[in-house]
Design a protein around this motif. Structure first.
Motif, PDB file in Angstrom:
ATOM      1  N   SER A 291      -9.966  26.885  15.459  1.00 48.01           N
ATOM      2  CA  SER A 291     -10.542  25.557  15.589  1.00 48.01           C
ATOM      3  C   SER A 291     -10.778  24.984  14.200  1.00 48.01           C
ATOM      4  N   TYR A 292     -10.512  23.696  14.039  1.00 50.33           N
ATOM      5  CA  TYR A 292     -10.797  22.995  12.783  1.00 50.33           C
ATOM      6  C   TYR A 292     -11.949  22.033  13.009  1.00 50.33           C
ATOM      7  N   SER A 293     -12.837  21.949  12.036  1.00 47.99           N
ATOM      8  CA  SER A 293     -13.884  20.934  12.044  1.00 47.99           C
ATOM      9  C   SER A 293     -13.881  20.261  10.672  1.00 47.99           C
ATOM     10  N   ALA A 294     -14.451  19.066  10.622  1.00 48.93           N
ATOM     11  CA  ALA A 294     -14.410  18.298   9.381  1.00 48.93           C
ATOM     12  C   ALA A 294     -15.735  17.606   9.131  1.00 48.93           C
ATOM     13  N   HIS A 295     -16.049  17.463   7.876  1.00 57.96           N
ATOM     14  CA  HIS A 295     -17.213  16.688   7.449  1.00 57.96           C
ATOM     15  C   HIS A 295     -16.925  15.214   7.720  1.00 57.96           C
ATOM     16  N   PRO A 296     -17.946  14.406   7.989  1.00 58.25           N
ATOM     17  CA  PRO A 296     -17.709  12.968   8.217  1.00 58.25           C
ATOM     18  C   PRO A 296     -16.986  12.257   7.062  1.00 58.25           C
ATOM     19  N   SER A 297     -17.065  12.805   5.874  1.00 56.53           N
ATOM     20  CA  SER A 297     -16.404  12.192   4.717  1.00 56.53           C
ATOM     21  C   SER A 297     -14.945  12.610   4.573  1.00 56.53           C
ATOM     22  N   ALA A 298     -14.431  13.439   5.455  1.00 57.07           N
ATOM     23  CA  ALA A 298     -13.102  14.030   5.275  1.00 57.07           C
ATOM     24  C   ALA A 298     -11.988  12.988   5.162  1.00 57.07           C
ATOM     25  N   GLU A 299     -12.005  11.965   5.994  1.00 61.74           N
ATOM     26  CA  GLU A 299     -10.934  10.963   5.902  1.00 61.74           C
ATOM     27  C   GLU A 299     -10.981  10.212   4.583  1.00 61.74           C
ATOM     28  N   ALA A 300     -12.165   9.855   4.134  1.00 61.01           N
ATOM     29  CA  ALA A 300     -12.288   9.171   2.839  1.00 61.01           C
ATOM     30  C   ALA A 300     -11.843  10.089   1.704  1.00 61.01           C
ATOM     31  N   GLU A 301     -12.197  11.356   1.787  1.00 60.01           N
ATOM     32  CA  GLU A 301     -11.771  12.316   0.765  1.00 60.01           C
ATOM     33  C   GLU A 301     -10.259  12.514   0.789  1.00 60.01           C
ATOM     34  N   MET A 302      -9.672  12.523   1.992  1.00 63.85           N
ATOM     35  CA  MET A 302      -8.225  12.645   2.093  1.00 63.85           C
ATOM     36  C   MET A 302      -7.541  11.465   1.401  1.00 63.85           C
ATOM     37  N   ARG A 303      -8.045  10.278   1.643  1.00 64.33           N
ATOM     38  CA  ARG A 303      -7.479   9.080   1.010  1.00 64.33           C
ATOM     39  C   ARG A 303      -7.630   9.163  -0.514  1.00 64.33           C
TER      40      ARG A 303
ATOM     41  N   GLU B 263       0.831  -1.199   0.000  1.00 62.05           N
ATOM     42  CA  GLU B 263       0.000   0.000   0.000  1.00 62.05           C
ATOM     43  C   GLU B 263       0.869   1.253   0.000  1.00 62.05           C
ATOM     44  N   SER B 264       0.584   2.189  -0.908  1.00 62.43           N
ATOM     45  CA  SER B 264       1.380   3.419  -0.959  1.00 62.43           C
ATOM     46  C   SER B 264       0.902   4.458   0.051  1.00 62.43           C
ATOM     47  N   ILE B 265      -0.363   4.377   0.473  1.00 61.38           N
ATOM     48  CA  ILE B 265      -0.871   5.299   1.501  1.00 61.38           C
ATOM     49  C   ILE B 265      -0.715   4.596   2.839  1.00 61.38           C
ATOM     50  N   THR B 266       0.252   5.054   3.607  1.00 56.14           N
ATOM     51  CA  THR B 266       0.596   4.361   4.847  1.00 56.14           C
ATOM     52  C   THR B 266      -0.052   4.973   6.085  1.00 56.14           C
ATOM     53  N   LEU B 267      -0.530   6.202   5.964  1.00 58.17           N
ATOM     54  CA  LEU B 267      -1.165   6.882   7.092  1.00 58.17           C
ATOM     55  C   LEU B 267      -2.024   8.004   6.534  1.00 58.17           C
ATOM     56  N   ALA B 268      -3.282   8.021   6.911  1.00 54.65           N
ATOM     57  CA  ALA B 268      -4.197   9.083   6.465  1.00 54.65           C
ATOM     58  C   ALA B 268      -5.255   9.250   7.533  1.00 54.65           C
ATOM     59  N   GLY B 269      -5.395  10.477   8.039  1.00 53.68           N
ATOM     60  CA  GLY B 269      -6.425  10.630   9.041  1.00 53.68           C
ATOM     61  C   GLY B 269      -6.529  11.997   9.664  1.00 53.68           C
ATOM     62  N   LEU B 270      -7.533  12.099  10.511  1.00 61.81           N
ATOM     63  CA  LEU B 270      -7.813  13.295  11.295  1.00 61.81           C
ATOM     64  C   LEU B 270      -7.598  12.923  12.759  1.00 61.81           C
TER      65      LEU B 270
END
Length: 145
Positions: free
Chosen positions: A51-63, A2-9
């Motif tokens: 302050s930062y806030s994120a949409h529930p889809s943010a991690e999937a969008e980041m990936r 896997e080339s994406i080794t870490l992605a998250g909030l």
């Protein structure tokens, strides 16, 4: 591999070492990273809180963004081997680390290109919003961060 080794909030402090370690690869001749921090001003105004806030889809969008960056920057037999990105959410203090991205590639040029694309595309496309409070009492929401 896997080339994406870490992605998250994260709502806890981000470790730069964790992100850099996540892209470690013996095949990589170059590793580039970017650390974004909370500054005490924006557009000529003093910032007192953020302050930062994120949409529930943010991690999937980041990936999704990360997958596209890897696909777009790997070419001519000079691959981007691994990428990683973490972004903070919640209340941050001036000087806190807000985002860290890293890329490891066969050569430094691809590592730099992928790293720059990662931060630029995450800011442009991932639904993370910044709310700033200024020293004059005003506030501002900033679009995707």
């Amino acid at each position: 591999m896997e080339s994406i080794t870490l992605a998250g909030l994260r709502d806890t402090p981000i470790s730069v070492d964790e992100v850099i370690s996540a892209v470690g690869d013996a095949r990589a001749g170059g590793t580039a990273f970017f650390v974004g921090t909370v500054r005490d001003h924006d557009h000529g105004r003093g910032v007192t809180a953020l302050s930062y806030s994120a949409h529930p889809s943010a991690e999937a969008e980041m990936r999704r963004v990360m997958e596209k960056v890897v696909a777009d920057t790997t070419g001519d037999g000079r691959p981007v081997w691994r990428v990683a990105a973490l972004h903070r959410v919640g209340d941050l203090e001036i000087g806190d680390t807000a985002v860290v991205v890293a890329a490891a590639a066969a050569h430094r040029e691809e590592a730099f290109d992928a790293c720059r694309r990662l931060i630029d595309d995450i800011k442009a496309e991932v639904p993370i919003w910044k709310h700033q409070t200024f020293d004059d009492g005003g506030t501002e929401w900033v679009g995707a961060c």
